[in-house]
Design an enzyme around this catalytic site. Structure first.
Site, short mmCIF file in Angstrom:
data_model
loop_
_atom_site.label_atom_id
_atom_site.label_comp_id
_atom_site.label_asym_id
_atom_site.label_seq_id
_atom_site.Cartn_x
_atom_site.Cartn_y
_atom_site.Cartn_z
N LYS A 1 0.82 -1.21 0.00
CA LYS A 1 0.00 0.00 0.00
C LYS A 1 0.85 1.27 0.00
O LYS A 1 0.47 2.28 -0.58
CB LYS A 1 -0.96 -0.01 1.19
CG LYS A 1 -1.86 -1.24 1.25
CD LYS A 1 -2.67 -1.46 -0.03
CE LYS A 1 -3.41 -2.78 -0.03
NZ LYS A 1 -4.02 -3.12 -1.33
N GLU B 1 -1.77 7.88 7.68
CA GLU B 1 -2.47 8.85 6.83
C GLU B 1 -3.31 9.76 7.72
O GLU B 1 -3.76 9.35 8.78
CB GLU B 1 -3.49 8.13 5.94
CG GLU B 1 -2.96 7.45 4.75
CD GLU B 1 -4.08 6.70 4.02
OE1 GLU B 1 -3.75 6.12 2.99
OE2 GLU B 1 -5.24 6.67 4.46
N GLU C 1 -9.44 3.11 -5.34
CA GLU C 1 -10.30 3.59 -4.27
C GLU C 1 -9.84 4.98 -3.82
O GLU C 1 -8.64 5.22 -3.67
CB GLU C 1 -10.29 2.62 -3.10
CG GLU C 1 -10.82 1.25 -3.50
CD GLU C 1 -11.14 0.36 -2.31
OE1 GLU C 1 -12.10 -0.42 -2.42
OE2 GLU C 1 -10.42 0.43 -1.29
N ARG D 1 -8.29 -6.70 -9.06
CA ARG D 1 -9.15 -7.86 -9.31
C ARG D 1 -10.54 -7.36 -9.67
O ARG D 1 -10.81 -6.16 -9.57
CB ARG D 1 -9.25 -8.69 -8.03
CG ARG D 1 -9.72 -7.83 -6.86
CD ARG D 1 -10.05 -8.62 -5.62
NE ARG D 1 -9.95 -7.83 -4.41
CZ ARG D 1 -10.85 -6.97 -3.96
NH1 ARG D 1 -11.96 -6.74 -4.64
NH2 ARG D 1 -10.67 -6.29 -2.84
#
Lengths: 80, 457
Positions: B117, B200, B274, B292
């Site tokens: 990520k 974050e 996203e 996916r």
């Protein structure tokens, strides 16, 4: 002294310990009091603690770690 | 390099979905099954089935060697991984390709790059896409404390190798941050085999908006966006396309940036980027990419007419994208409700068991993707998704009306499901007027628990 087998209350995958690197919840000879956690059953990615409903002395698990179980299947033996 | 037989390496509704797409393309299918899944719908629909191991997914659907061996045994030339299980496992892709088979999905290196990520954030930044303010990569507790001083609190702690909403914590104070970092690292190590963390800024009242992309390894397009803000425990329960809260100018910019990122990484297959959308400021921030097909892909199909699963198969077979960006046009509005084997009246307790009755809404513009049939016993070993009710309307209001009608007809008898939750949500004024964010549903459930007496529908 009587030997009782305790059945699985729900279907799922049985785990003898909290995580793979932890020891099993119970070993032979351990005292079991009502409410003690004896195993986990995973149902659809949700973990349910399997608690002892009666006290006694733990004898042995009757299913393997990570074994699929059905309701009523004997999970462990308890000497009461 | 045509594809003549696909091994479906998944189960449940998505396996059925893949079989249907393959059949319409004239491609044969072989369905993998665990010992507990011989009676599932996909096993009945596929041209053949092959057992790959016992009930536990770790010993069957997640077992790379067993899946490759099954593909060899049935003579399949391609493998579709669906979602979950091995779908985002780069080692699996390597194994498939080493065996001389085609993986229906992205290249292994793309999955590796996007699966980390922290690395994915860097890719996004390189393609000119804003990410949520946070660490440049992996951080330790001291780095995190410095960031807290610079960015302010609350901060969200996430696992670098994470996904599916697992291992996420929100720290409101520096003390919490210092206390949570080692715990989060230990949890990430246990769950993902990698204790790396990143942090974050935590955006409160954010909406979850994601953009569908398709790429053929050279060119890439976006297929517009979805809004998936209704979540419980970071699991989506209700999804829509398009995101009606977006201004047209924001939509155009957001979708174009997603297509740019997909092109930047030479993306191959279907994927989703996203984003968090801050309605107060109109800003959006990239959070992660899913490499996916996603559960909620049908809402995109309903508003664009593009069959995403067929498109994945064509791309894997070496064909270029069948659509250009300008050909992809939004039409109307679609809503999907996830019907899960969970009891909304009993804290969403799982409810595996026998389906005694199944009444489906046979209506125009209504689709029900499912692995259920009357008499089927839902096994306790896998996730709780039973089916997805998808409706389409010319406007969002019409889609909502259609959803209420369809939910009134839908009946899954024998086990408790989340259908009653959706009946309530479909009537809720906040849902109707789009006053929702990613924390909305949990708060709603706390404030107004679903009481059985009110749900006699």
């Amino acid at each position: 002294m009587t030997l009782t087998t305790v059945p699985a209350p729900i279907p799922g995958v049985f785990y003898r310990s909290e995580s793979p690197d932890k020891p099993p919840f119970k070993s032979e000879g351990d005292a079991v009091t009502k409410g003690d956690v004896v195993g986990l059953i995973e149902v659809m990615k949700t973990f349910t603690q399997i608690e002892a409903e009666e006290p006694g002395r733990f004898v042995r698990y009757l299913v393997d770690d990570e074994e699929a179980v059905v309701p009523g299947q004997p999970l462990y033996e308890l000497e009461t | 390099m045509g594809i003549s037989k696909i091994l479906v390496a998944n189960r449940g509704e998505i396996a059925v979905r893949i079989i249907r797409a393959a059949r319409e393309m004239g491609i044969a299918t072989a369905q993998v099954v665990s010992k507990a899944d011989h009676e599932m719908l996909a096993a009945r629909l596929a041209d053949e089935k092959i057992e790959v191991g016992p009930a536990q997914a770790s010993k069957s659907y997640l077992k790379i060697d067993a899946i490759i061996e099954a593909a060899r045994a049935v003579g399949a030339d391609a493998i579709h991984p669906g979602y979950g299980f091995l779908s985002e496992n780069a080692d699996f892709v390597d194994a498939v390709e080493t065996a001389g088979l085609t993986f229906i999905g992205p290249r292994a290196d793309t999955i590796r790059a996007m699966g980390d990520k922290a690395a994915a954030r860097a890719s996004a930044a390189a393609a000119g896409i804003r990410t949520v303010q946070g660490s440049e990569g992996r951080v330790d507790a001291a780095d995190a404390a410095n960031l807290a001083a610079r960015l302010g609190l609350p901060l969200m702690i996430k696992a670098a190798a994470g996904g599916g909403g697992r291992g996420i914590r929100v720290a409101n104070t520096v003390e919490e941050l210092e206390r949570m970092m080692p715990l989060a690292s230990a949890e990430a190590l246990a769950a993902f085999g990698d204790g790396g963390l990143y942090v974050e800024r935590f955006i409160e009242r954010a909406r979850h908006i994601e953009v569908q992309v398709l790429g053929d390894g050279k060119d890439a397009v976006h297929v517009f966006e979805r809004e998936c803000s209704l979540q419980r425990r970071r699991q989506k329960v209700w999804e829509e396309a398009p995101a009606a809260c977006l201004l047209e100018s924001v939509r155009a910019e957001l979708c174009a940036s997603a297509a740019r990122l997909a092109k930047h990484v030479n993306y191959r297959g279907a994927g989703t980027l996203e984003f968090l959308y801050d309605e107060l400021t109109g800003e959006y921030f990239f959070i992660e990419m899913n490499t996916r097909i996603q559960v909620e892909h049908p809402v995109t199909e309903m508003v664009t007419g593009i069959d995403l699963v067929k498109e994945m198969i064509r791309i894997a077979a070496g064909e270029p994208l069948s659509v250009q960006q300008d050909d992809i046009v939004l039409s109307g509005h679609a809503i999907e409700c996830r019907i899960n084997a969970e009891d909304p009246h009993a804290d969403f307790r799982p409810t595996p068991g026998r389906i005694e009755e199944l009444r489906l809404p046979e209506m125009s513009h209504v689709r029900f993707d499912t692995g259920l049939y009357p008499g089927y016993t839902v096994p306790p070993y896998y996730d709780s998704l039973l089916g997805k009710l998808i409706v389409w309307g010319e406007t969002r209001a019409k889609a909502l009306e259609k959803l209420r009608q369809a939910l009134a007809v839908l009946e899954v008898g024998g086990i408790a499901t989340t259908a009653p939750l959706h009946r309530r949500l479909a009537l809720d004024p906040d849902v109707s007027s789009l006053r929702v964010h990613t924390g909305w549903l949990e708060r709603w459930l706390e404030d107004r628990p679903l009481e059985p007496a009110k749900l006699a529908s």
